[in-house]
Scaffold this active site. Structure first.
Site, mmCIF file in Angstrom:
data_model
loop_
_atom_site.group_PDB
_atom_site.id
_atom_site.type_symbol
_atom_site.label_atom_id
_atom_site.label_comp_id
_atom_site.label_asym_id
_atom_site.label_seq_id
_atom_site.Cartn_x
_atom_site.Cartn_y
_atom_site.Cartn_z
ATOM 1 C CD GLU A 125 -3.071 -0.939 0.223
ATOM 2 O OE1 GLU A 125 -3.083 0.081 -0.502
ATOM 3 O OE2 GLU A 125 -3.931 -1.837 0.132
ATOM 4 C CG ASP A 272 -5.829 -7.205 -7.600
ATOM 5 O OD1 ASP A 272 -4.728 -7.441 -7.057
ATOM 6 O OD2 ASP A 272 -6.682 -6.466 -7.081
ATOM 7 C CD GLU A 366 -14.561 -4.998 -0.722
ATOM 8 O OE1 GLU A 366 -13.527 -4.707 -0.115
ATOM 9 O OE2 GLU A 366 -15.007 -4.285 -1.645
ATOM 10 C CD GLU A 384 -10.525 -1.322 -7.722
ATOM 11 O OE1 GLU A 384 -9.444 -1.170 -7.124
ATOM 12 O OE2 GLU A 384 -11.634 -1.029 -7.208
ATOM 13 C CB THR A 470 -2.373 -0.823 -9.410
ATOM 14 O OG1 THR A 470 -3.568 -1.553 -9.195
ATOM 15 C CG2 THR A 470 -1.680 -0.522 -8.086
#
Length: 833
Positions: A125, A272, A366, A384, A470
């Site tokens: 992160e 992902d 989610e 997304e 991302t």
């Protein structure tokens, strides 16, 4: 699921009407202005109420400071006391043409932000949000400086800060394999006596494989190759550890020996952005190694995981086996990646499925099942879906995707906007809010929405000169030619299956859509009513089915077969027959009787459990509603429940070796949700000797009154070895339990189904009898129709005590007073009054 054969009379029709007309330039301007106003509301609220804290708490109108607010587990690993939201938002300010605000925000960052903090953060992160944010902002600041209009004072301060942060992340890569630790202490690194990290053994595939863009950009902008080399080595390990038979990777890997810990493989959470960074590393760095690896993985994904419009997780060693019946919302990025690959058809199919789910639930839950029901109801304002919508519009130019974007804007304003910003949705079924506005909402959501409704000429720079990370930070594709690369890698020859025109070249709109502007529509319409939302109502006794029959050359029956529906026409109904009905008079309408097998999924019943506090001073009066698990001991089959004293697990997340096993032995463990899967926690705590586990939700403010109960699921591996009972408390109920433990130190609880709650009064049973009225008993007017009277009486025995109820299934007869079976009960014993 029950399969039911039904007789279906259908009308196979051409598309009635067209999709909504294109959005005009004026409407696009209006929506773009609305997006700017929403951004000002969110960013302004953060700066007013939260800065310099990492995040805004939009319901409390204050900043979230780590260590001050209640711990939320792994969610808080993003917070490092470095003004996260400000840094994550910097290059968004430039995209939205807020150049004055950008210059002021850069000055604040340089002046106020420090990284020498004694705090443990997520390497993943911190890399994508903070390091990426600094690099994207540096690129923008340098661009503005070179133009000579503003930022003339700027001397690469953000790049220097990025290099400082990069060096603080590097200790995480000090492992025998080269895979990074999942966490690092910004001041003390890893494994230092003061670091409070370094005991972890596992990391997710995305966590290890999503470093190359930021680290390579940092190396090439700063001239220090060490960052790119470490990120590349981690990718090498993941590539080497792929399953050679399927070319898939798992979700969690051991950072020391490279063994797979979780072998389920998909394109959602945990994996992902690993795939995303392989493709984008080729675009940014121009290295064929990354493209070859991506193409190899992509062929495997399309062979095993992609089941249009679904993307399902499979076992990496046995990829024909699906390991779960639900999908997570992070998969919504994948259609956008498929656009970059040039594979438009599956991208359109999956995106349309996701859009139908948002229509049904307002936002993407989610996680949702393959029947499109809610599996996990949270929606933390993830971007997304907006990201994929933007890429699909850019690829197709189809105004349909502008309508999709408009719906995202409207739903955010209607269902997430609060006086101090925008609040995450705690459960899409109830619409309740969570006191949370993650930094990615400002970094990504507004960037993609604004770009969706903007022309290239309206942007302050050419967006096509940049690649999105991302986290949607902007890195210049010129890095591949203007800056030296690190030492090249060797990738063994590996044939790419099913090569196509885009295997080694960028997709071209002219190639994708040769004289066929309705290409996307012909694909979408197959999934238009996938979830049942929006289907037109037909009052006619004949059920009408609206199907998209375009100039594809497919007959209606063949078109349905292409959708996976097998139909059998009956001999007594001929194709092309016409009736007097107006619908049947339309050209291209066919009348046919069809027999189809319809799968009717049953609603999954969640049996509520309870945690009942039975030791003094509670004595059973405090009862907390709990959710069950799909694995472990089934408490509904345990007659007396499970009783024991509660002890907090150390660590509280139970995601690393248990440090207080001796204290837990023979007791009921309490563990916090987050960091790893429920099953992984349960295995560790069972091995430590716990007789049961109570999991407590790490999402602040959740409660059983506002959030529907759910069943905890496994981690894709075998859960047969987990034999202890497991229950789940939302944070409100969990706070009651932990407060009791802190105050009284020794608290006994009982775990059992809610219906068997200890001390709960049982309802009294009443005898119900029928008898026929005798002649003359009825009041005047009552005998005109059939009358049944119910006499409710409480029988007593000879001593005046309440006797046993009469045997079920008998009635009193008016003739002789004897009991005989009730005729109605003989037919249906379940209809006892």
């Amino acid at each position: 699921m029950m399969l039911t054969a039904v007789l279906l009379t259908g009308l196979l029709c051409g598309v009635i009407g067209q999709e909504s007309q294109a959005i005009t330039a004026e409407e696009k301007t209006k929506i773009r202005d609305q997006i700017l106003e929403m951004f000002d509301h969110a960013y302004g609220s953060y700066m007013k109420y939260a800065y310099p804290a990492d995040e805004l708490m939009p319901l409390s109108c204050r900043g979230r400071v780590r260590g001050v607010e209640p711990d939320r587990g792994d969610i808080d690993d993003s917070l490092g006391k470095f003004s996260l939201t400000l840094i994550d938002t910097l290059d968004t300010l430039v995209v939205l043409n807020k150049l004055d605000e950008f210059e002021e925000a850069v000055k604040k960052t340089v002046r106020d932000v420090k990284f020498d903090n004694d705090v443990v953060v997520s390497v993943f992160e911190t890399n994508i949000r903070v390091l990426g944010g600094l690099l994207g902002a540096h690129v923008m600041a340098d661009l503005l400086r070179q133009r000579g209009e503003r930022m003339q004072w700027y001397r690469d301060e953000l790049l220097h800060m990025a290099k400082d942060l990069g060096h603080r992340l590097l200790p995480a890569f000090n492992t025998t394999s080269g895979l990074p630790y999942p966490r690092v202490n910004l001041r003390y690194g890893v494994l230092s006596p003061l670091s409070r990290t370094g005991t972890e053994s596992d990391t997710c595939t995305a966590c290890a494989g999503t470093m190359i863009l930021e680290f390579a950009a940092l190396s090439r902008l700063s001239g220090d190759s060490v960052f790119e080399e470490h990120a590349r080595k981690a990718l090498d390990v993941l590539w080497e550890k792929r399953q050679r038979g399927s070319d898939l990777v798992g979700t969690v890997i051991n950072i020391h020996n490279g063994d797979w810990v979780r072998r389920d493989s998909g394109v959602g959470a945990g994996i992902d952005s690993y795939y995303e960074y392989l493709m984008k590393a080729y675009i940014l760095l121009g290295d064929n190694v990354y493209l070859e690896r991506f193409n190899t993985h992509y062929s495997a994904i399309m062979k095993y995981i992609s089941q249009p419009p679904l993307l399902l997780n499979v076992h990496m060693h046995n990829p024909t086996v699906n390991v779960r019946s639900w999908m997570d919302s992070l998969q919504a990025f994948f259609p956008g990646l498929q656009v970059l690959r040039g594979d438009l058809k599956p991208a359109i199919e999956t995106h349309e499925m996701l859009y139908q789910v948002t229509k049904q639930h307002k936002f993407l839950p989610e996680a949702f099942t393959t029947e499109f029901r809610v599996h996990w109801g949270q929606h933390p304002l993830r971007p997304e879906f907006a990201e994929s919508t933007y890429f699909l519009y850019k690829a197709t130019g189809d105004p349909y995707y502008l309508k999709v974007g408009q719906s995202i804007v409207e739903k955010l304003n209607t269902h997430a906007r609060v006086p101090c910003g925008f609040a995450a949705v705690q459960d899409v079924r109830t619409g309740t809010h969570e006191d949370r506005m993650d930094s990615f909402f400002l970094a990504e959501m507004f960037k993609y929405l604004y770009l969706l409704f903007s022309e290239k000429s309206q942007l302050p720079f050419d967006i096509d000169d940049y690649i999105f990370t991302t986290e949607a930070h902007l890195l210049p594709v010129s890095l591949s030619t203007t800056q030296p690369s690190c030492q090249s890698n060797y990738t063994e020859p590996h044939p790419v299956h099913e090569e196509d025109m885009f295997t080694y070249s960028c997709p071209s709109a002219q190639t994708l859509f040769p004289n066929n502007p309705s290409f996307a529509k012909t694909i979408r319409d197959s999934y238009k009513y996938l979830t049942g939302v929006g289907r037109a109502y037909h009052a006619s006794s004949i059920r009408g089915i609206e199907l998209p029959l375009h100039d594809t050359g497919l007959e209606p029956m063949e078109f349905l077969k292409s959708m996976g529906i097998s139909l059998s026409p009956l001999a007594d109904m001929a194709l092309g027959s016409r009736t007097s009905g107006t619908q049947d008079s339309h050209k291209g309408v066919y009348r046919v009787k069809l027999v189809a097998e319809v799968s009717q999924p049953e609603e999954e019943e969640v049996v509520p459990l309870i945690v009942q506090l039975i030791s003094p001073p509670f004595l059973g009066r405090t009862v907390l509603t709990a959710g069950p698990a799909k694995f472990g001991m089934d408490l509904t089959k345990n007659e007396h429940g499970v009783k024991g004293s509660i002890v907090k697990s150390v660590p509280y997340s139970a995601c690393s070796p248990i440090e207080n096993a001796a204290e837990l032995h023979g007791h009921i463990a309490i563990a916090l949700r987050g960091d790893c899967m429920f099953a992984a926690k349960a295995r560790r705590l069972q091995e430590a000797g716990a007789i049961a586990v109570i999991f407590i939700d790490h999402r602040e403010g959740s409660s059983s009154e506002e959030t529907p109960l759910f069943q905890m699921v496994g981690d894709g591996g075998s859960t047969e070895g987990i034999t202890i009972p497991l229950v789940f408390l939302f944070s409100h109920e969990g706070a009651v339990l932990t407060a009791a433990l802190e105050e009284h130190h020794n608290v006994d609880v009982l775990l059992l189904p809610k219906e068997r709650e200890l001390g709960k009064d049982k309802p009294e049973k009443l005898n119900i009898k029928f008898r026929l009225a005798k002649e003359g008993e009825l009041e005047e007017g009552e005998g005109e129709g059939t009358t049944i009277q119910l006499l409710l009486q409480q029988e007593t025995d000879a001593e005046g005590e309440r006797g046993e109820a009469a045997p079920p299934g008998h009635c009193s007869s008016s003739a002789g007073g004897e009991e005989e079976p009730c005729p109605s009960e003989q037919k249906d014993p379940e209809n006892t009054p």
